[in-house]
Structures are given as C-alpha cells and as structure tokens.
Design an enzyme around this catalytic site. Structure first.
Site, PDB file in Angstrom:
ATOM      1  N   HIS A  37      35.944  43.902  37.417  1.00  0.00           N
ATOM      2  CA  HIS A  37      34.589  43.577  37.879  1.00  0.00           C
ATOM      3  C   HIS A  37      33.538  44.066  36.885  1.00  0.00           C
ATOM      4  CE1 HIS A  37      36.627  43.804  41.983  1.00  0.00           C
ATOM      5  NE2 HIS A  37      36.097  42.596  41.985  1.00  0.00           N
ATOM      6  N   GLN A 154      39.706  29.094  42.240  1.00  0.00           N
ATOM      7  CA  GLN A 154      38.349  29.340  42.724  1.00  0.00           C
ATOM      8  C   GLN A 154      37.314  28.952  41.678  1.00  0.00           C
ATOM      9  OE1 GLN A 154      36.994  33.110  44.878  1.00  0.00           O
ATOM     10  NE2 GLN A 154      36.329  33.548  42.788  1.00  0.00           N
ATOM     11  N   SER A 187      41.441  44.258  43.410  1.00  0.00           N
ATOM     12  CA  SER A 187      41.165  45.265  44.431  1.00  0.00           C
ATOM     13  C   SER A 187      42.371  45.482  45.329  1.00  0.00           C
ATOM     14  CB  SER A 187      39.952  44.846  45.267  1.00  0.00           C
ATOM     15  OG  SER A 187      38.786  44.784  44.460  1.00  0.00           O
TER      16      SER A 187
END
Length: 285
Positions: A37, A154, A187
C-alpha cells in the site's frame, strides 16, 4: 496530514486544491496497510501535487461467508504510516457515510469482465467494488488513481468502468509488491499460520513455472492449468482457479492470444490468496 470522516470535509479540501490548480492523486484501500500500500502512496506522490488515501472496509464486496467481520481494522497505525509516506489527506468514512440510503439501493456493475476468475466464485464481489470505487472517485475527484496489479481483474474492471462512465481520471496500475520470497503482499497474509506462511510462496513459484512452460512453447493451456492445479493441491493449497487468460478480456486464452495473464486464487487453511503473472507470447505460425 489531515483526516476527514465525512464526504463534505473531503469535498471542501478538493475544492481548495482545484482552485489552486493542484493535481490530486488517490489511493483507495481497506486499511491494515503494508509496504505494498505504501508503495502505491509513494507512486501517487511522484505523480501529483496532493495525495488522498481512503480507508474503508467495504461491506458490499464481501460475501456472506467471507471475512468482513475479521478483516483487520488498524486505523491508528495506518494513519501513522501514511504520515510517514507523505499523504496529505486520509478519508476514513463510516458505512453510513458511504451508504446513506442503505447498502441495496444503487449499483454500478461491469458485465463480462467480472464473470471470470474471482467473479465466478465470488458472486457480487466486483459489483461491490465498482459501486464503492465509483462513489470514492465522485467524492475525491482525483486526476490519478493508483491500484495494485496484484488485483489484476479488479484493475481491468475499474479501467473499463471509468472508460464507459467517462470518469475524468487516469487509472494507473502499479507493479505487485512482493516479499523477498516472492509472496505477494496482502493484508490477508497476517491470517496465515507459521507453517502456512512458509508454504505460501509456492503460489508465485507455480505461476513462474507456468510462464516458463508457455515461453517454452506449451500451448495446451487447459492441460497446463490442470497440472498446475493438481500440483498446488498436493502441496497443501485448496485451489479455486488457475487460469491462463486473455489479458484484455479475461476469458480463457487460446493458442492465438498473445497478451496473457496467468491468474490464481487458492486457500491456505481459511485464508484466500490471489496472485498473477503476465506475459506476451509470439503467435505460432
């Protein structure tokens, strides 16, 4: 770095930046931030004058038997990491702020691209993703939005959505961030037991082997998928899919396709992992 919890607060910041002619970069996340991230935030920092990061665990992209309730919420630690990374604004809304009329009202749905790969086994997942991202883009009004290539499907769906709905934003795909042993950062890696974490890099190793075989001339993609799935299952994974797909349509690739994506989703214990690898092949003559 400032923090906003309401749409009105974000829009006030955005209006001020636009009045000054400043470009806005945006990194949407669900929090529990890791180095992957942070690399997206730094990429946005190099491209734009100001950087907005959202942290929102979006309920509409989780299925009834998925991990919404146990998904880690680590807002304080995330905020500290974002300050270090150089973010200008953290947007951390509530579910009520993002879905003021409830979660089953208006949807944004991209057909076809969402039917393959993860979409085949996670019904409604991408509809939840496209709906929340369209809301976030409408709120933040960024010039550039950064997404990781680990979530290749995505990324493809969001690019299509922005093209078809005429969002004035450039969607940038950033290379997958990996641990030193090759495991794609996620995550959800924190859910892995010690033994599962030791095994997890085999997912990427199998993708690399598939790429090597295709470059070496293998064109029976369905047989190659089957062999790889069997190998992963025997190693300790529970494979959802491994698919050699056309990188543009995400449909299963044939021997005449030249731009390919090899995508995999598999569980280790109760943790679902995804990864992919891309390659270009020379069409057989």
């Amino acid at each position: 770095m400032q923090t906003a919890h309401s749409v009105a607060q974000v829009r006030e910041h955005v209006r001020g930046w636009h009045r000054k002619g400043q470009s806005v970069g945006f990194v949407p996340t669900m929090g529990n931030l890791h180095d992957g991230h942070i690399s997206l935030v730094r990429e946005a920092r190099t491209r734009c004058d100001v950087v907005v990061v959202s942290i929102f665990v979006n309920p509409t992209q989780f299925g009834p038997n998925e991990d919404f309730d146990r998904y880690p919420r680590t807002l304080d630690a995330d905020a500290a990491a974002l300050v270090e990374a150089g973010a200008d604004l953290l947007f951390a809304p509530s579910v009520e702020e993002m879905y003021p009329l409830g979660q089953n009202q208006t949807w944004v749905d991209v057909d076809q691209l969402g039917d393959h790969l993860c979409g085949a086994s996670r019904e409604g997942h991408f509809r939840g993703v496209t709906t929340v991202v369209s809301k976030l883009l409408n709120i933040v009004q960024p010039d550039v939005a950064i997404f990781g290539e680990k979530d290749f499907q995505q990324l493809a769906i969001l690019r299509r959505m922005c093209e078809e709905l005429l969002f004035p934003v450039k969607i940038v795909g950033a290379a997958t961030s990996r641990e030193t042993d090759g495991l794609a950062r996620s995550s959800r890696n924190g859910f892995l037991s010690e033994s599962e974490r030791t095994l997890a890099p085999q997912l990427y190793a199998h993708l690399q082997q598939v790429k090597t075989e295709i470059i070496g001339g293998e064109r029976n993609y369905r047989a190659l998928e089957s062999r790889t799935s069997q190998s992963l299952n025997s190693t300790g994974f529970s494979v959802d899919y491994i698919t050699i797909a056309n990188a543009r349509t995400l449909a299963p690739a044939g021997p005449d396709d030249t731009d390919l994506i090899v995508a995999v989703a598999a569980k280790l214990g109760s943790t679902r992992l995804i990864d992919n690898i891309s390659l270009a092949v020379v069409r057989d003559r």
